[in-house]
Scaffold this active site. Sequence first.
Site, PDB file in Angstrom:
ATOM      1  N   SER A  58      -0.606  -0.223 -10.455  1.00 44.95           N
ATOM      2  CA  SER A  58      -1.034   1.096 -10.002  1.00 44.95           C
ATOM      3  C   SER A  58      -1.101   1.989 -11.225  1.00 44.95           C
ATOM      4  O   SER A  58      -0.476   1.707 -12.256  1.00 44.95           O
ATOM      5  CB  SER A  58      -0.029   1.655  -8.988  1.00 44.95           C
ATOM      6  OG  SER A  58      -0.233   3.040  -8.770  1.00 44.95           O
TER       7      SER A  58
ATOM      8  N   TYR B   2       8.631   3.917  -6.401  1.00 45.59           N
ATOM      9  CA  TYR B   2       7.340   3.223  -6.423  1.00 45.59           C
ATOM     10  C   TYR B   2       6.877   2.993  -7.860  1.00 45.59           C
ATOM     11  O   TYR B   2       6.526   1.870  -8.251  1.00 45.59           O
ATOM     12  CB  TYR B   2       6.307   4.046  -5.650  1.00 45.59           C
ATOM     13  CG  TYR B   2       4.930   3.438  -5.624  1.00 45.59           C
ATOM     14  CD1 TYR B   2       4.626   2.395  -4.742  1.00 45.59           C
ATOM     15  CD2 TYR B   2       3.921   3.888  -6.466  1.00 45.59           C
ATOM     16  CE1 TYR B   2       3.353   1.830  -4.707  1.00 45.59           C
ATOM     17  CE2 TYR B   2       2.650   3.328  -6.434  1.00 45.59           C
ATOM     18  CZ  TYR B   2       2.379   2.304  -5.557  1.00 45.59           C
ATOM     19  OH  TYR B   2       1.123   1.740  -5.538  1.00 45.59           O
TER      20      TYR B   2
END
Length: 285
Positions: free
Chosen positions: A132, A145
């Site tokens: 990501s 995350y």
Amino acid sequence: MAQKLIVVTGASTGMGASAARELARQGFHVLAGVRRDRDADAIRTTGVEPIMLDITEPEQVRALAARVTDDPRPLHALVNNAGIQVNAPVEALPMAQWRWVFEVNLFGHIAVTQALLPALLHGRGRVINISSIGGKAAMPTYGAYAGAKFALEAVSDALRREIAPLGVQVVVIEPGGVRTEMAARGIATANRLAAQMTPEQDRRYGSLVQATNTLMATGTASGVTADAAARVIAKAVTTRKPRTRYTIGRDAALITRLTRILPDRTLDRVIAANLRRHHPKSATA
């Protein structure tokens, strides 16, 4: 390609489902990891074989490895796509949630990679790790995350340097905003966790959580489609000499450049200014 296998984890919806269909369209036989029967029914089509796979369940990972080993076709690529998004301030996120985020977004990928590496080495295949832009820049409330994605980037670098001499390539893909269901689920989880904060934590972080949720929703709405993201994944799978990293979306490309050229404090101010526009008006008045 019809004689080669691809494994795609997290293929129930979003980028995983689109990548499975795109790779099948290009002639591969795709083993698409799903967790529910209805998801299997939805994705089953020519070239896409759904397989029940929770990457945190060792028995299911072993079953996947056995399925691949028993198939006469070589394993061309493993696409580690499964993941969850859990956003909360570092102080307020319970430790059980921290551990679960890392279990799904990091340790599960390592478990699947370990299980399939013998087949990948035999077929001189490749590992595609879906990271990501959060693996390059950690936004507020993204500690867990982004932490898992930063770690996945590091593991990918180590793995690439370990197995490149053995003929297996490792590629990292860093999406920015992609129009999938993941963001909506992430916002719902963030709101649920925010409701569990103490009154003191709510005073410290309540408006910040709302701002990051709004920014996430905005970024997702203006992001690329899952099909466009799938084409980048397919390129990483099929290109003879893939790059070590690909970004998906203009936002990912921009943030990647900024992290390379801006000092930390300057980047902090850029992120803070961007978030300030999304704070509730009562909090900024």
